[in-house]
Design an enzyme around this catalytic site. Structure first.
Site, mmCIF file in Angstrom:
data_model
loop_
_atom_site.group_PDB
_atom_site.id
_atom_site.type_symbol
_atom_site.label_atom_id
_atom_site.label_comp_id
_atom_site.label_asym_id
_atom_site.label_seq_id
_atom_site.Cartn_x
_atom_site.Cartn_y
_atom_site.Cartn_z
ATOM 1 N N HIS A 209 1.041 -1.116 0.173
ATOM 2 C CA HIS A 209 -0.049 0.141 0.107
ATOM 3 C C HIS A 209 0.803 1.130 0.080
ATOM 4 O O HIS A 209 0.300 2.139 -0.270
ATOM 5 C CB HIS A 209 -1.018 0.043 1.101
ATOM 6 C CG HIS A 209 -1.785 1.126 1.384
ATOM 7 N ND1 HIS A 209 -2.799 1.295 0.234
ATOM 8 C CD2 HIS A 209 -1.817 2.184 2.299
ATOM 9 C CE1 HIS A 209 -3.437 2.645 0.761
ATOM 10 N NE2 HIS A 209 -2.605 3.309 1.811
ATOM 11 N N CYS A 210 2.111 1.300 0.644
ATOM 12 C CA CYS A 210 3.012 2.429 0.602
ATOM 13 C C CYS A 210 3.752 2.763 -0.509
ATOM 14 O O CYS A 210 3.740 3.753 -1.220
ATOM 15 C CB CYS A 210 3.653 2.359 1.859
ATOM 16 S SG CYS A 210 2.728 2.204 3.442
ATOM 17 N N ILE A 211 4.901 2.059 -0.955
ATOM 18 C CA ILE A 211 5.974 2.138 -1.689
ATOM 19 C C ILE A 211 5.411 2.664 -3.252
ATOM 20 O O ILE A 211 5.865 3.651 -3.727
ATOM 21 C CB ILE A 211 6.979 1.021 -1.929
ATOM 22 C CG1 ILE A 211 7.153 0.586 -0.335
ATOM 23 C CG2 ILE A 211 8.097 1.618 -2.529
ATOM 24 C CD1 ILE A 211 7.734 1.952 0.430
ATOM 25 N N ASP B 258 2.955 6.075 -2.219
ATOM 26 C CA ASP B 258 3.263 7.369 -1.418
ATOM 27 C C ASP B 258 4.226 8.586 -2.239
ATOM 28 O O ASP B 258 3.752 9.710 -1.925
ATOM 29 C CB ASP B 258 3.942 7.034 -0.146
ATOM 30 C CG ASP B 258 3.332 6.380 0.711
ATOM 31 O OD1 ASP B 258 1.935 5.865 0.245
ATOM 32 O OD2 ASP B 258 3.639 5.594 1.949
#
Length: 442
Positions: A278-280, A283
């Site tokens: 979900h992040c890399i 973001d």
């Protein structure tokens, strides 16, 4: 409004939090919310978990887990200690702390989609009361807490920093990494006011071993982005190096291992089929989007994004060339994808590059199947659809496919058996270091 002095409201809330008498509300019982809820429950706090998915609520209340690395026994223990889940947002009035752990995806234009955050906040605003702290953990761009949460939280007449308290504390979870647990990962905390920060420190100070206070919610928001952009940029660099090394006939994994022996000035990052989780993958675009408001163009970040997003096509290109060398066309070939979770040894499918590899193969006419011991049935996803179940791996099964594409290097795979029986393995994770006629590095 309350007629108590401002200092008294903060002091009473801090005392409740530090004495573990506070009720902790976790909004969004997913990969971030569940571990946090369990941690607070273990410490003796009364926990209220909120989720809009009634099936998830019922599952958790029945002591079952929908996340592989969280055992049902942990859910049952929390329930026995008083944890309760609900879809009734009006019950947020019962909680002294409201911790928001909802998704912050990108829309189809790769722009921030804050609808989960804003709609969640608006849903509980009517039930806010003096003496509560609201903490946002979802990753987002600098300024979100001030621009989106602050006006909503204060819309009912409560003064932030006096009657109610506003905090940003980014989640830091690493599913599948046994070296870290929720409490051992340091927690960055930023408050809208100094009083908000003190309340935020009290909220997390009991549950997390080390609190890292920063001067504002903006600083905390930027901290989270820097952490993940650092990884995205370095992975983009090593993915580009992989392509160059491959063209030169050099094994990039050998090079990285050798470079990693330098005891200073180098951190090893490894290439793969693209970015997942979900992040890399997401973001960096939160910052590039926000930077445009200030007239800035984040070229370095966007370039790494372009490189990483091109990796699934690079892997499929390797599949095409491998089949061509064996006088086969991708169209009509049977291709088995090994591992569809975004990282090894987990069941998390969010933004998994393996799925894009599968779609590219399918769109080119291949007959696609997958095997993943952590994902027995292809889940329902917002943007991807496959009606498939995981294939059991046997020598006969492996041999029946024209190509096997290794996209996620789960420990449960029998790599020797796979190599011994596959017609060709396209290895995007560097599992097979020794050269072999049927191993193609991607």
């Amino acid at each position: 409004m309350t007629d108590k002095s401002n200092d008294t409201v903060a002091a009473e809330l801090i005392e409740k939090l530090t004495s573990r008498k506070a009720i902790i509300g976790i909004i969004g019982m997913g990969y971030v919310g569940q571990p946090l809820a369990l941690r607070f429950s273990q410490l003796g706090y009364k926990v209220l978990g909120f989720d809009i998915d009634q099936k998830k609520v019922d599952l958790l209340n029945n002591g079952q887990s929908d996340i592989e690395h969280i055992p049902a026994s942990a859910i049952k223990a929390a329930n026995a200690a008083g944890m309760e889940c609900t879809a009734d947002i009006s019950r947020t009035s019962e909680a002294d702390a409201l911790i928001i752990c909802v998704p912050t995806p990108l829309n189809k234009y790769r722009e921030p989609d804050l609808s989960f955050v804003t709609e969640t906040t608006e849903s509980f605003v009517p039930y806010l009361r003096a003496g509560q702290v609201v903490s946002l953990e979802s990753t987002t761009y600098p300024g979100t807490t001030e621009e989106e949460l602050l006006p909503r939280v204060s819309s009912g007449g409560l003064t932030v920093g006096e009657d109610i308290f506003l905090v940003y504390s980014p989640e830091r979870e690493d599913p599948g990494n046994a070296n870290f647990t929720t409490n051992t990962i340091p927690k960055v905390v930023g408050g809208h006011t100094p009083a908000c920060l003190e309340v935020g420190k009290a909220l997390y100070g009991q549950a997390i071993d080390r609190i890292v206070p920063v001067t504002s919610t903006k600083a905390a928001e930027m901290t989270k982005l820097l952490e993940n952009i650092h990884r995205a940029v370095n992975i983009g660099l090593v993915n580009e190096m992989k392509i160059v090394a491959d063209r030169m006939g050099i094994d990039i994994f050998e090079v990285i291992d050798a470079a990693a022996t330098k005891p200073f000035g180098f951190t090893a990052y490894y290439p793969g089929p693209g970015l997942g989780g979900h992040c890399i993958p997401i973001d960096p675009f939160y910052l590039t989007w926000k930077a445009r408001e200030y007239g800035l163009h984040t070229r370095f970040i966007e370039l790494s994004g372009e490189i990483n997003r091109a990796m699934p096509e690079y892997v499929v290109g390797k599949v095409v060339r491998s089949l061509n060398e064996r006088r086969k066309s991708l169209m009509g070939s049977k291709v088995l994808v090994l591992g569809i979770a975004y990282k090894k040894n987990v069941d998390d499918m969010r933004e998994s590059p393996s799925v894009e590899v599968m779609e590219l193969l399918r769109d080119a006419g291949a007959e696609v199947a997958y095997s993943d011991p952590h994902v027995p049935v292809f889940p329902k996803m917002r943007e991807h659809k496959f009606d498939l179940s995981s294939v059991a791996l046997t020598p006969e099964t492996i041999a029946s496919y024209d190509a096997v594409v290794l996209t996620t290097d789960h420990a449960k795979f029998d790599y020797d058996m796979i190599r011994a029986n596959a017609q060709v393995v396209i290895d995007s994770r560097g599992v097979y270091r020794a050269p072999a006629e049927n191993i193609v590095k991607a």
